[in-house]
Scaffold this active site. Structure first.
Site, PDB file in Angstrom:
ATOM      1  N   LEU A  33       0.814  -1.213   0.000  1.00  0.00           N
ATOM      2  CA  LEU A  33       0.000   0.000   0.000  1.00  0.00           C
ATOM      3  C   LEU A  33       0.848   1.265   0.000  1.00  0.00           C
ATOM      4  CD1 LEU A  33      -2.702  -1.092   2.606  1.00  0.00           C
ATOM      5  CD2 LEU A  33      -2.708  -1.411   0.125  1.00  0.00           C
ATOM      6  N   GLY A  36      -1.770   6.382  -2.590  1.00  0.00           N
ATOM      7  CA  GLY A  36      -2.905   6.216  -3.495  1.00  0.00           C
ATOM      8  C   GLY A  36      -3.985   5.355  -2.884  1.00  0.00           C
ATOM      9  N   HIS A  37      -3.581   4.252  -2.253  1.00  0.00           N
ATOM     10  CA  HIS A  37      -4.557   3.404  -1.558  1.00  0.00           C
ATOM     11  C   HIS A  37      -5.190   4.145  -0.383  1.00  0.00           C
ATOM     12  CE1 HIS A  37      -1.756   0.321  -3.337  1.00  0.00           C
ATOM     13  NE2 HIS A  37      -2.920  -0.150  -3.749  1.00  0.00           N
ATOM     14  N   LEU A 184       1.507   7.247  -8.355  1.00  0.00           N
ATOM     15  CA  LEU A 184       1.883   6.287  -7.331  1.00  0.00           C
ATOM     16  C   LEU A 184       1.449   4.891  -7.754  1.00  0.00           C
ATOM     17  CD1 LEU A 184       0.955   8.182  -4.040  1.00  0.00           C
ATOM     18  CD2 LEU A 184       3.143   8.129  -5.262  1.00  0.00           C
TER      19      LEU A 184
END
Length: 282
Positions: A33, A36-37, A184
């Site tokens: 992760l 962006g996540h 990202l």
């Protein structure tokens, strides 16, 4: 945050939330992760009372010779990030849960899946659609969040949800970028330092081409220039294409469009895209 590995426990947890009348959001991921996540999680928390994040590196969406074996796996770090972000449950299914012995069902979404990455990675979107449909059935969310960086994937999932009458709101979240503009991605970790410096040519080339098209410039010339820029930066290009933003078919200058690119730098395949306004409205 609950960490759940058994489907029966996931269903019991969701059943309790449903009984309390709570709205549920799902953020499907393959782990490793990044911010962006976290943007997906942040949006999910605004959309629903409960947030489930899933981590599953899906073998069905990797083709022969792709990076399934080396795809980054960082369960402990990912768990810490999701806990800090306020996720309620982390769903961590294993391969046997997702694809039990004798598994024989595949979902194919025609049309939007057939060009671009669908052509470059045959079978990829069958794997994406199948695993996302399974996650939807397992979690039963009211809303599911996906990043716009994977723009074709988002289009495939939206089409599937409509076609299969899934009562799930599909929300796209804008691409998150580093300070220099690179989108990202979990795969950015593969880039050597000199490749990371060169990688910014991808968003910059797409941005220059998009601006030229919005000003009414010739599309073919803008695409050629973008491809030349990427080749000169050391990329091997899969595609740089302008498509209709909804159908991913042939673009019309009167409708919103999307400029998408995929190219490999060294051993790392990167994708990106940028919105292109109708001509004269940029």
């Amino acid at each position: 945050m609950q960490t759940i590995r058994e489907l029966s426990m996931l269903r019991d947890t969701v059943r309790g939330w449903r009984a309390a009348g709570e709205r549920i959001a799902l953020v499907p991921t393959m782990g490793a992760l990044h911010d962006g996540h976290m943007a997906l999680v942040e949006t999910a928390r605004r959309q629903a009372a409960r947030v489930v994040a899933s981590i599953f590196v899906n073998p069905m969406q990797f083709g022969a010779g792709e990076d399934l074996a080396r795809y980054p796996r960082r369960e402990a770090a990912d768990t810490r990030m999701l806990t800090a972000a306020g996720v309620d449950a982390l769903w961590l299914p294993d391969v046997e849960t997702m694809y039990p012995a004798g598994f024989a069902t595949t979902i194919t979404v025609s049309g939007v899946s057939e060009g671009l990455d669908g052509a470059a990675r045959p079978g990829h979107f069958d794997g994406v659609a199948t695993v996302v449909a399974k996650l939807f059935h397992q979690v039963g969310p009211d809303v599911a969040l996906f990043g716009e960086k994977d723009f074709q994937q988002l289009a495939v999932i939206r089409r599937m949800a409509i076609d299969l009458n899934m009562d799930i709101e599909i929300v796209g979240v804008g691409t998150q970028r580093d300070d220099d503009g690179l989108a990202l991605s979990s795969r950015n970790i593969y880039l050597a330092p000199e490749e990371r410096q060169a990688a910014v040519a991808l968003p910059r080339a797409l941005g220059v081409a998009a601006a030229a098209i919005e000003r009414g410039g010739e599309v073919a010339a803008a695409l050629v220039q973008a491809r030349t820029t990427l080749t000169n930066a050391g990329f091997a290009i899969d595609y740089v294409e302008l498509v209709d933003a909804e159908t991913l078919g042939a673009p019309s200058p009167a409708r919103p469009m999307r400029l998408l690119g995929a190219a490999t730098l060294g051993t790392t395949r990167l994708i990106d895209n940028i919105a292109v306004a109708p001509v004269g409205q940029g």
